[in-house]
Design an enzyme around this catalytic site. Sequence first.
Site, PDB file in Angstrom:
ATOM      1  N   GLY A  73       0.800  -1.225   0.000  1.00  0.00           N
ATOM      2  CA  GLY A  73       0.000   0.000   0.000  1.00  0.00           C
ATOM      3  C   GLY A  73       0.827   1.267   0.000  1.00  0.00           C
ATOM      4  O   GLY A  73       0.298   2.349   0.188  1.00  0.00           O
ATOM      5  N   ASP A  90      -2.184   6.746  -6.791  1.00  0.00           N
ATOM      6  CA  ASP A  90      -0.792   6.373  -6.497  1.00  0.00           C
ATOM      7  C   ASP A  90       0.185   7.090  -7.413  1.00  0.00           C
ATOM      8  O   ASP A  90       1.114   7.759  -6.951  1.00  0.00           O
ATOM      9  CB  ASP A  90      -0.589   4.863  -6.732  1.00  0.00           C
TER      10      ASP A  90
HETATM   11  O1  PMV Z   1      -3.004  -0.353  -1.945  1.00  0.00           O
HETATM   12  P1  PMV Z   1      -2.707   0.946  -2.578  1.00  0.00           P
HETATM   13  O2  PMV Z   1      -1.932   1.880  -1.750  1.00  0.00           O
HETATM   14  O3  PMV Z   1      -2.180   0.816  -3.976  1.00  0.00           O
HETATM   15  O4  PMV Z   1      -4.033   1.775  -2.650  1.00  0.00           O
HETATM   16  C1  PMV Z   1      -5.166   1.366  -3.288  1.00  0.00           C
HETATM   17  C2  PMV Z   1      -6.176   2.441  -3.151  1.00  0.00           C
HETATM   18  C3  PMV Z   1      -7.552   2.035  -3.574  1.00  0.00           C
HETATM   19  O5  PMV Z   1      -8.364   3.167  -3.382  1.00  0.00           O
HETATM   20  C4  PMV Z   1      -8.061   0.900  -2.709  1.00  0.00           C
HETATM   21  C5  PMV Z   1      -7.608   1.594  -5.019  1.00  0.00           C
HETATM   22  C6  PMV Z   1      -7.355   2.701  -6.003  1.00  0.00           C
HETATM   23  O6  PMV Z   1      -7.091   2.349  -7.162  1.00  0.00           O
HETATM   24  O7  PMV Z   1      -7.455   3.885  -5.655  1.00  0.00           O
END
Ligand code: PMV
Length: 319
Positions: A107, A154
């Site tokens: 994450g 991200d």
């Molecule tokens: O797991 P991470 O940090 O790549 O975050 C994913 C975030 C979500 O909202 C769950 C999915 C997204 O694509 O935004």
Amino acid sequence: MALQKPTVFSAPAKVILFGEHAVVYGQPAIAVPVSSLRAHAEISTAALFQIDALDTGQILTEKDIQQAVDDALARMAHLILEHYHQIAPAPPLVRIALSSQIPPASGLGSGAAVAAALGRAMAAALGHSIDNDVLNTIVYEVERIFHGTPSGIDNTVIVYEQPIYFVRGAPIERLKIAQPFHLLIGDTGQKGLTRVAVGDVRALYEADREEITPILEQIGQIATQARSNLEDGDISHPYTDLGVLMNKNHALLQRLTVSSPELDRLVSAARDAGAYGAKLSGGGRGGNMIALVDAAMAQSVRDALLKAGAVRVTQTEVR
Ligand code: PMV
């Protein structure tokens, strides 16, 4: 070939402060870079083009990036060459060594950070300084191919390395943080299952929109409220207010079933040790949680997280 300086390029990790999962459904989210954890790409001259991913032992040659079907790094390099119209003739005669301090699948955006660092290095090896807007589009493209249908949060926070208020499809809004604050990032040591969690939330949503929609909307309201807290330097208890919002956001993520016993344990330990608030961060089901602390309590919260099973605790200042 003489290489121009710099020869080392990088990109930071990120954490989502508010709004994960709901952001996929058009709600706002807030994410910040973690500049102390980075992915690096270092260029050196070589007889043949080669990308060396030092952490995984993966080596990519010219042939791999010309084909670039089923590998994220190869695809990234391929798209950069294509952007600069370099797909034939050959790529530059450089070796690009990739290394990352960011734990994968937790994450923290490790994939996007490595891709961004590689993109910067590839462009530099071709004699260009890549524009962030272009790089962001290309990193998103790679994320999309290899991680389902990500919201784009991200790549955006990682490429621009700025706190952002993010709404899918809307222009990027940089966030001005009125008062810098400290976060502890606690790693459960378990791989985050973002793709699975996103799919499960989708299934919940499709099964019962009336139940799930208000949860997503409440998460969106929390992100909106947090934005004004972060931007407003005059509020009397910025930590307390933000902490309460983090706790509420975590409870709503639990209702979306994306927490885990390990995440819940770390979140409780941080709160019990005095953190103003704590929540899971990112896709959930593993990966990392974040706790809002001040300098005086940081050490005791860190100790509590380690005692509760965190395999790593990283402190970062958000400014
Ligand atoms: O797991 P991470 O940090 O790549 O975050 C994913 C975030 C979500 O909202 C769950 C999915 C997204 O694509 O935004």
